[in-house]
Design a protein around this motif. Structure first.
Motif, PDB file in Angstrom:
ATOM      1  N   ARG A  74       0.840  -1.212   0.000  1.00 13.39           N
ATOM      2  CA  ARG A  74       0.000   0.000   0.000  1.00 13.39           C
ATOM      3  C   ARG A  74       0.870   1.256   0.000  1.00 13.39           C
ATOM      4  NH1 ARG A  74      -4.617   0.613  -1.752  1.00 13.39           N
ATOM      5  NH2 ARG A  74      -5.475  -1.067  -0.474  1.00 13.39           N
ATOM      6  N   PHE A  84      -6.620  -2.457 -15.230  1.00 17.98           N
ATOM      7  CA  PHE A  84      -6.798  -1.415 -14.225  1.00 17.98           C
ATOM      8  C   PHE A  84      -8.185  -1.592 -13.590  1.00 17.98           C
ATOM      9  CE2 PHE A  84      -6.072   2.563 -12.191  1.00 17.98           C
ATOM     10  CZ  PHE A  84      -7.346   3.058 -11.978  1.00 17.98           C
ATOM     11  N   SER A  95      -8.385  -7.113  -8.091  1.00 15.14           N
ATOM     12  CA  SER A  95      -8.385  -5.822  -8.792  1.00 15.14           C
ATOM     13  C   SER A  95      -6.952  -5.442  -9.152  1.00 15.14           C
ATOM     14  CB  SER A  95      -8.997  -4.737  -7.904  1.00 15.14           C
ATOM     15  OG  SER A  95      -8.084  -4.397  -6.875  1.00 15.14           O
ATOM     16  N   HIS A  96      -6.830  -4.651 -10.205  1.00 18.59           N
ATOM     17  CA  HIS A  96      -5.556  -4.050 -10.578  1.00 18.59           C
ATOM     18  C   HIS A  96      -4.492  -5.055 -11.023  1.00 18.59           C
ATOM     19  CE1 HIS A  96      -6.902  -0.126  -9.839  1.00 18.59           C
ATOM     20  NE2 HIS A  96      -6.511   0.070  -8.599  1.00 18.59           N
ATOM     21  N   ARG A 100       1.656  -6.606  -9.574  1.00 21.24           N
ATOM     22  CA  ARG A 100       2.056  -6.083  -8.260  1.00 21.24           C
ATOM     23  C   ARG A 100       2.058  -7.147  -7.174  1.00 21.24           C
ATOM     24  NH1 ARG A 100      -3.008  -2.585  -5.808  1.00 21.24           N
ATOM     25  NH2 ARG A 100      -4.642  -4.145  -6.153  1.00 21.24           N
ATOM     26  N   HIS A 169       0.666   3.478 -10.400  1.00 13.16           N
ATOM     27  CA  HIS A 169      -0.350   3.940  -9.441  1.00 13.16           C
ATOM     28  C   HIS A 169       0.308   4.685  -8.270  1.00 13.16           C
ATOM     29  CE1 HIS A 169      -3.633   3.632  -6.519  1.00 13.16           C
ATOM     30  NE2 HIS A 169      -4.396   2.987  -7.358  1.00 13.16           N
ATOM     31  N   ASP A 213     -12.359   9.852  -6.840  1.00 22.11           N
ATOM     32  CA  ASP A 213     -11.869   8.689  -7.583  1.00 22.11           C
ATOM     33  C   ASP A 213     -12.253   8.897  -9.042  1.00 22.11           C
ATOM     34  OD1 ASP A 213     -12.029   5.064  -6.930  1.00 22.11           O
ATOM     35  OD2 ASP A 213     -10.905   6.279  -8.402  1.00 22.11           O
ATOM     36  N   LYS A 253     -13.735   5.106   3.218  1.00 20.96           N
ATOM     37  CA  LYS A 253     -12.972   4.080   2.476  1.00 20.96           C
ATOM     38  C   LYS A 253     -11.651   3.792   3.181  1.00 20.96           C
ATOM     39  CE  LYS A 253     -11.890   2.153  -1.980  1.00 20.96           C
ATOM     40  NZ  LYS A 253     -12.244   2.138  -3.413  1.00 20.96           N
ATOM     41  N   GLU A 272      -2.224   9.036 -10.788  1.00 19.04           N
ATOM     42  CA  GLU A 272      -1.828   7.785 -11.427  1.00 19.04           C
ATOM     43  C   GLU A 272      -1.685   7.969 -12.941  1.00 19.04           C
ATOM     44  OE1 GLU A 272      -4.819   4.959 -10.068  1.00 19.04           O
ATOM     45  OE2 GLU A 272      -4.956   6.145  -8.223  1.00 19.04           O
TER      46      GLU A 272
HETATM   47  O1  TA6 Z   1      -6.889   4.076  -8.686  1.00 15.81           O
HETATM   48  C1  TA6 Z   1      -7.968   4.285  -7.821  1.00 15.81           C
HETATM   49  C2  TA6 Z   1      -8.466   2.939  -7.356  1.00 15.81           C
HETATM   50  O2  TA6 Z   1      -8.971   2.195  -8.433  1.00 15.81           O
HETATM   51  C3  TA6 Z   1      -9.503   3.172  -6.273  1.00 15.81           C
HETATM   52  O3  TA6 Z   1     -10.798   2.848  -6.711  1.00 15.81           O
HETATM   53  C4  TA6 Z   1      -9.032   2.279  -5.124  1.00 15.81           C
HETATM   54  O4  TA6 Z   1      -9.628   1.028  -5.205  1.00 15.81           O
HETATM   55  C5  TA6 Z   1      -7.534   2.266  -5.373  1.00 15.81           C
HETATM   56  O5  TA6 Z   1      -7.410   2.172  -6.782  1.00 15.81           O
HETATM   57  C6  TA6 Z   1      -6.751   1.222  -4.630  1.00 15.81           C
HETATM   58  O6  TA6 Z   1      -7.054  -0.060  -5.113  1.00 15.81           O
HETATM   59  P1  TA6 Z   1      -6.381  -1.318  -4.358  1.00 15.81           P
HETATM   60  O7  TA6 Z   1      -6.796  -2.525  -5.151  1.00 15.81           O
HETATM   61  O8  TA6 Z   1      -4.901  -1.093  -4.367  1.00 15.81           O
HETATM   62  O9  TA6 Z   1      -6.920  -1.278  -2.954  1.00 15.81           O
END
Ligand code: TA6
Length: 301
Positions: A74, A84, A95-96, A100, A169, A213, A253, A272
Protein backbone atom coordinates in the motif's frame (compact mmCIF):
# COMPACT_ATOMS: atom_id res chain seq x y z
CA UNK A 1 26.23 -16.63 -0.20
CA UNK A 2 22.60 -15.53 0.38
CA UNK A 3 20.34 -13.81 -2.14
CA UNK A 4 21.22 -10.32 -0.92
CA UNK A 5 24.95 -11.04 -1.01
CA UNK A 6 24.55 -12.48 -4.51
CA UNK A 7 22.57 -9.43 -5.67
CA UNK A 8 25.21 -7.06 -4.31
CA UNK A 9 27.95 -9.15 -5.86
CA UNK A 10 26.29 -9.15 -9.28
CA UNK A 11 24.46 -5.79 -9.40
CA UNK A 12 25.63 -3.61 -6.48
CA UNK A 13 27.68 -0.47 -7.12
CA UNK A 14 29.58 0.60 -3.97
CA UNK A 15 27.14 2.61 -1.83
CA UNK A 16 25.38 4.04 -4.89
CA UNK A 17 23.27 0.97 -5.63
CA UNK A 18 22.90 -1.37 -2.65
CA UNK A 19 20.66 -4.39 -2.05
CA UNK A 20 19.35 -5.21 1.42
CA UNK A 21 16.66 -7.19 3.21
CA UNK A 22 13.79 -4.73 3.58
CA UNK A 23 10.40 -4.82 5.32
CA UNK A 24 9.04 -8.34 5.39
CA UNK A 25 12.58 -9.42 4.52
CA UNK A 26 11.79 -8.56 0.89
CA UNK A 27 14.91 -8.03 -1.25
CA UNK A 28 15.09 -4.28 -1.73
CA UNK A 29 17.49 -1.99 -3.55
CA UNK A 30 18.46 1.55 -2.59
CA UNK A 31 19.92 3.93 -5.16
CA UNK A 32 21.61 7.15 -3.99
CA UNK A 33 23.05 10.16 -5.80
CA UNK A 34 23.80 13.76 -4.91
CA UNK A 35 20.16 14.76 -5.50
CA UNK A 36 18.44 12.13 -3.36
CA UNK A 37 17.61 8.46 -2.95
CA UNK A 38 15.04 5.87 -3.93
CA UNK A 39 14.19 2.36 -2.73
CA UNK A 40 12.60 -0.36 -4.84
CA UNK A 41 11.21 -3.74 -3.81
CA UNK A 42 12.30 -6.42 -6.25
CA UNK A 43 9.10 -8.25 -5.29
CA UNK A 44 6.27 -6.68 -7.28
CA UNK A 45 8.68 -4.35 -9.14
CA UNK A 46 7.53 -1.76 -6.66
CA UNK A 47 9.11 1.68 -6.12
CA UNK A 48 8.74 2.19 -2.37
CA UNK A 49 10.25 5.61 -1.80
CA UNK A 50 11.69 8.65 -3.46
CA UNK A 51 13.32 11.34 -1.33
CA UNK A 52 15.24 14.28 -2.71
CA UNK A 53 17.89 15.30 -0.14
CA UNK A 54 16.64 17.87 2.44
CA UNK A 55 13.03 17.28 1.35
CA UNK A 56 10.04 15.45 2.79
CA UNK A 57 9.50 12.06 1.11
CA UNK A 58 7.80 12.52 -2.26
CA UNK A 59 6.19 9.07 -2.34
CA UNK A 60 3.85 7.90 0.42
CA UNK A 61 3.58 4.42 1.98
CA UNK A 62 1.04 3.42 4.60
CA UNK A 63 2.26 2.66 8.11
CA UNK A 64 0.04 -0.42 7.83
CA UNK A 65 1.41 -1.60 4.48
CA UNK A 66 1.90 -5.36 4.20
CA UNK A 67 5.19 -6.63 2.82
CA UNK A 68 4.63 -10.25 1.89
CA UNK A 69 4.56 -12.32 -1.29
CA UNK A 70 1.14 -12.33 -2.85
CA UNK A 71 0.08 -9.08 -1.18
CA UNK A 72 -0.02 -5.62 -2.78
CA UNK A 73 2.11 -3.03 -0.98
CA UNK A 74 0.00 0.00 0.00
CA UNK A 75 1.84 3.02 -1.28
CA UNK A 76 4.83 3.91 -3.44
CA UNK A 77 4.20 3.10 -7.11
CA UNK A 78 2.34 -0.21 -7.59
CA UNK A 79 2.57 -1.55 -11.14
CA UNK A 80 -1.01 -2.12 -12.23
CA UNK A 81 -0.99 -4.51 -15.21
CA UNK A 82 -2.61 -6.00 -17.35
CA UNK A 83 -5.93 -4.58 -16.14
CA UNK A 84 -6.80 -1.42 -14.22
CA UNK A 85 -9.54 -1.72 -11.59
CA UNK A 86 -11.81 -4.76 -11.65
CA UNK A 87 -11.02 -7.54 -14.14
CA UNK A 88 -13.06 -6.79 -17.27
CA UNK A 89 -14.94 -10.12 -17.26
CA UNK A 90 -14.07 -12.13 -14.15
CA UNK A 91 -14.80 -10.60 -10.75
CA UNK A 92 -13.11 -13.53 -9.00
CA UNK A 93 -9.76 -12.04 -10.08
CA UNK A 94 -7.94 -9.48 -7.94
CA UNK A 95 -8.39 -5.82 -8.79
CA UNK A 96 -5.56 -4.05 -10.58
CA UNK A 97 -4.03 -7.03 -12.34
CA UNK A 98 -1.30 -9.47 -11.39
CA UNK A 99 2.06 -7.66 -11.74
CA UNK A 100 2.06 -6.08 -8.26
CA UNK A 101 1.73 -9.50 -6.60
CA UNK A 102 4.45 -11.36 -8.50
CA UNK A 103 8.16 -11.99 -7.98
CA UNK A 104 10.17 -9.88 -10.43
CA UNK A 105 13.89 -10.26 -11.05
CA UNK A 106 16.83 -7.92 -11.41
CA UNK A 107 18.20 -7.77 -14.94
CA UNK A 108 20.61 -4.88 -14.62
CA UNK A 109 21.94 -1.82 -12.81
CA UNK A 110 24.07 1.13 -13.91
CA UNK A 111 25.68 4.06 -12.15
CA UNK A 112 27.24 6.74 -14.33
CA UNK A 113 27.62 10.40 -13.46
CA UNK A 114 24.57 11.43 -11.47
CA UNK A 115 22.39 8.71 -13.01
CA UNK A 116 21.45 5.51 -11.13
CA UNK A 117 19.51 2.93 -13.15
CA UNK A 118 17.74 -0.28 -12.10
CA UNK A 119 16.07 -2.71 -14.48
CA UNK A 120 13.64 -5.37 -13.30
CA UNK A 121 11.67 -7.84 -15.37
CA UNK A 122 8.59 -10.01 -15.14
CA UNK A 123 8.08 -12.73 -17.73
CA UNK A 124 4.97 -14.85 -18.10
CA UNK A 125 5.05 -18.13 -16.19
CA UNK A 126 2.62 -20.83 -15.07
CA UNK A 127 1.32 -18.56 -12.28
CA UNK A 128 0.66 -15.61 -14.56
CA UNK A 129 -0.80 -17.76 -17.33
CA UNK A 130 -3.22 -19.31 -14.83
CA UNK A 131 -4.53 -15.77 -14.25
CA UNK A 132 -4.03 -14.21 -17.70
CA UNK A 133 -3.36 -16.56 -20.63
CA UNK A 134 -0.89 -14.53 -22.69
CA UNK A 135 2.92 -14.64 -23.06
CA UNK A 136 4.50 -11.28 -22.21
CA UNK A 137 7.69 -9.59 -21.07
CA UNK A 138 7.60 -6.59 -18.71
CA UNK A 139 10.67 -4.48 -18.04
CA UNK A 140 10.57 -1.82 -15.31
CA UNK A 141 13.32 0.78 -15.54
CA UNK A 142 13.84 3.10 -12.56
CA UNK A 143 16.18 6.05 -13.17
CA UNK A 144 17.31 8.34 -10.35
CA UNK A 145 19.02 11.52 -11.47
CA UNK A 146 17.67 15.00 -10.60
CA UNK A 147 14.23 13.47 -11.00
CA UNK A 148 12.77 9.96 -10.70
CA UNK A 149 11.76 8.23 -13.91
CA UNK A 150 9.69 5.04 -13.81
CA UNK A 151 9.27 3.37 -17.19
CA UNK A 152 7.27 0.19 -17.82
CA UNK A 153 7.97 -1.47 -21.15
CA UNK A 154 5.77 -4.35 -22.21
CA UNK A 155 6.17 -6.81 -25.10
CA UNK A 156 3.71 -9.28 -26.59
CA UNK A 157 5.91 -12.37 -26.92
CA UNK A 158 3.03 -14.59 -28.04
CA UNK A 159 1.15 -15.20 -31.26
CA UNK A 160 -2.11 -13.41 -30.55
CA UNK A 161 -2.87 -9.73 -29.89
CA UNK A 162 -3.79 -8.74 -26.35
CA UNK A 163 -5.44 -5.62 -24.97
CA UNK A 164 -4.49 -4.14 -21.62
CA UNK A 165 -5.25 -1.31 -19.28
CA UNK A 166 -2.63 -0.29 -16.72
CA UNK A 167 -1.29 2.25 -14.27
CA UNK A 168 1.80 3.46 -12.52
CA UNK A 169 -0.35 3.94 -9.44
CA UNK A 170 1.69 6.57 -7.63
CA UNK A 171 0.97 7.60 -4.03
CA UNK A 172 2.31 11.05 -3.06
CA UNK A 173 3.09 12.55 0.36
CA UNK A 174 1.29 15.83 1.04
CA UNK A 175 0.89 18.01 4.11
CA UNK A 176 -2.94 18.05 4.27
CA UNK A 177 -5.24 16.83 1.53
CA UNK A 178 -7.66 19.71 2.18
CA UNK A 179 -4.89 22.28 1.64
CA UNK A 180 -3.44 21.18 -1.71
CA UNK A 181 -4.37 22.06 -5.28
CA UNK A 182 -3.76 19.77 -8.26
CA UNK A 183 -3.09 21.58 -11.52
CA UNK A 184 -2.98 20.36 -15.10
CA UNK A 185 -6.45 18.95 -15.62
CA UNK A 186 -8.54 22.12 -15.92
CA UNK A 187 -11.33 21.63 -18.54
CA UNK A 188 -10.42 17.94 -18.84
CA UNK A 189 -13.27 15.43 -18.99
CA UNK A 190 -13.34 12.71 -16.34
CA UNK A 191 -15.29 9.59 -15.48
CA UNK A 192 -16.47 9.76 -11.89
CA UNK A 193 -15.94 6.29 -10.40
CA UNK A 194 -18.08 7.32 -7.44
CA UNK A 195 -21.05 8.36 -9.59
CA UNK A 196 -21.63 5.45 -11.98
CA UNK A 197 -18.75 6.54 -14.23
CA UNK A 198 -20.69 9.70 -15.14
CA UNK A 199 -18.68 11.86 -17.56
CA UNK A 200 -17.99 15.31 -16.07
CA UNK A 201 -15.57 18.16 -16.73
CA UNK A 202 -12.94 19.58 -14.40
CA UNK A 203 -13.21 23.27 -13.67
CA UNK A 204 -10.02 24.82 -12.37
CA UNK A 205 -7.49 23.06 -10.13
CA UNK A 206 -8.62 19.96 -8.22
CA UNK A 207 -9.20 20.50 -4.52
CA UNK A 208 -10.29 17.67 -2.22
CA UNK A 209 -12.81 17.69 0.66
CA UNK A 210 -14.41 14.26 0.13
CA UNK A 211 -13.60 10.91 -1.47
CA UNK A 212 -12.30 11.47 -5.01
CA UNK A 213 -11.87 8.69 -7.58
CA UNK A 214 -11.74 10.05 -11.12
CA UNK A 215 -10.38 8.83 -14.45
CA UNK A 216 -9.40 11.94 -16.45
CA UNK A 217 -9.55 11.05 -20.12
CA UNK A 218 -7.77 12.22 -23.29
CA UNK A 219 -4.99 13.90 -21.36
CA UNK A 220 -1.22 13.79 -21.76
CA UNK A 221 -0.72 16.76 -19.45
CA UNK A 222 1.72 17.04 -16.59
CA UNK A 223 0.01 17.16 -13.22
CA UNK A 224 1.33 19.40 -10.47
CA UNK A 225 0.47 18.99 -6.79
CA UNK A 226 0.85 22.38 -5.17
CA UNK A 227 1.50 22.07 -1.42
CA UNK A 228 1.87 25.47 0.23
CA UNK A 229 2.37 23.98 3.69
CA UNK A 230 5.37 21.94 2.54
CA UNK A 231 6.39 24.82 0.28
CA UNK A 232 6.73 22.58 -2.77
CA UNK A 233 5.29 21.39 -6.03
CA UNK A 234 5.38 17.74 -7.08
CA UNK A 235 5.31 17.43 -10.86
CA UNK A 236 4.25 14.23 -12.62
CA UNK A 237 5.08 14.24 -16.33
CA UNK A 238 4.24 11.23 -18.48
CA UNK A 239 4.56 9.49 -21.82
CA UNK A 240 2.58 6.61 -23.31
CA UNK A 241 -0.45 7.46 -21.19
CA UNK A 242 -3.70 9.04 -22.35
CA UNK A 243 -5.50 9.12 -19.01
CA UNK A 244 -4.77 10.15 -15.42
CA UNK A 245 -6.47 8.92 -12.26
CA UNK A 246 -6.83 11.10 -9.16
CA UNK A 247 -7.77 9.26 -5.95
CA UNK A 248 -8.16 9.97 -2.29
CA UNK A 249 -10.16 7.45 -0.24
CA UNK A 250 -11.26 9.99 2.38
CA UNK A 251 -12.66 8.81 5.73
CA UNK A 252 -15.04 5.90 5.10
CA UNK A 253 -12.97 4.08 2.48
CA UNK A 254 -9.78 4.59 4.48
CA UNK A 255 -11.50 2.96 7.47
CA UNK A 256 -12.50 -0.02 5.31
CA UNK A 257 -8.94 -0.75 4.14
CA UNK A 258 -6.99 -2.97 6.53
CA UNK A 259 -3.61 -1.80 5.21
CA UNK A 260 -4.46 1.90 5.44
CA UNK A 261 -4.58 3.92 8.66
CA UNK A 262 -7.91 5.55 9.41
CA UNK A 263 -6.35 9.05 9.43
CA UNK A 264 -3.80 8.45 6.68
CA UNK A 265 -6.06 9.81 3.94
CA UNK A 266 -5.11 13.29 5.18
CA UNK A 267 -1.48 12.96 4.14
CA UNK A 268 -1.63 11.32 0.72
CA UNK A 269 -3.06 11.63 -2.76
CA UNK A 270 -2.74 9.35 -5.79
CA UNK A 271 -1.95 10.84 -9.20
CA UNK A 272 -1.83 7.78 -11.43
CA UNK A 273 -0.24 7.59 -14.86
CA UNK A 274 -2.64 5.29 -16.71
CA UNK A 275 -4.06 3.71 -19.79
CA UNK A 276 -7.49 3.25 -18.22
CA UNK A 277 -11.18 3.13 -19.23
CA UNK A 278 -11.37 3.58 -23.03
CA UNK A 279 -7.65 4.41 -23.13
CA UNK A 280 -6.89 0.73 -23.73
CA UNK A 281 -3.73 -0.52 -25.44
CA UNK A 282 -3.82 -3.40 -27.94
CA UNK A 283 -0.41 -4.96 -28.52
CA UNK A 284 0.15 -7.17 -31.55
CA UNK A 285 2.48 -10.18 -31.48
CA UNK A 286 6.07 -8.97 -31.49
CA UNK A 287 5.04 -5.41 -30.66
CA UNK A 288 5.30 -3.46 -27.44
CA UNK A 289 4.24 -0.34 -25.55
CA UNK A 290 5.81 1.85 -22.89
CA UNK A 291 4.29 3.98 -20.17
CA UNK A 292 6.51 6.41 -18.29
CA UNK A 293 6.16 8.72 -15.31
CA UNK A 294 8.76 11.36 -14.51
CA UNK A 295 8.42 12.66 -10.95
CA UNK A 296 10.12 15.75 -9.56
CA UNK A 297 9.77 18.06 -6.57
CA UNK A 298 10.46 21.75 -6.80
CA UNK A 299 10.23 24.60 -4.25
CA UNK A 300 7.05 26.70 -4.52
CA UNK A 301 8.85 30.04 -4.70
O1 TA6 B 1 -6.89 4.08 -8.69
C1 TA6 B 1 -7.97 4.28 -7.82
C2 TA6 B 1 -8.47 2.94 -7.36
O2 TA6 B 1 -8.97 2.20 -8.43
C3 TA6 B 1 -9.50 3.17 -6.27
O3 TA6 B 1 -10.80 2.85 -6.71
C4 TA6 B 1 -9.03 2.28 -5.12
O4 TA6 B 1 -9.63 1.03 -5.21
C5 TA6 B 1 -7.53 2.27 -5.37
O5 TA6 B 1 -7.41 2.17 -6.78
C6 TA6 B 1 -6.75 1.22 -4.63
O6 TA6 B 1 -7.05 -0.06 -5.11
P1 TA6 B 1 -6.38 -1.32 -4.36
O7 TA6 B 1 -6.80 -2.52 -5.15
O8 TA6 B 1 -4.90 -1.09 -4.37
O9 TA6 B 1 -6.92 -1.28 -2.95
Amino acid sequence: MNDIEQLNEQFGVDQQIRFYSGNGRLPTVEMVNRFGKTAVSIYAGHVLSYQPHDQEPVLWVSQLAQYSEGKAIRGGIPVIWPWFGAHPTDDTKSSHGLARRMAWEVVGTQASGDSRILRLSLTDNADTRAIWPYPFQLTLTVILDHTLTVDLAMANTGNTPFTITQALHSYFTISDVTQIAIHGLDQTAYLDQLDNMQRKRQSGPITIDEEVDRIYVDTTADCVIEDATLGRRIRIAKQGSGSTVVWNPWIAKAARMGDFGDEEYQGMVCIETTNAADDKVTILPGDGHRITAVISAEPLN
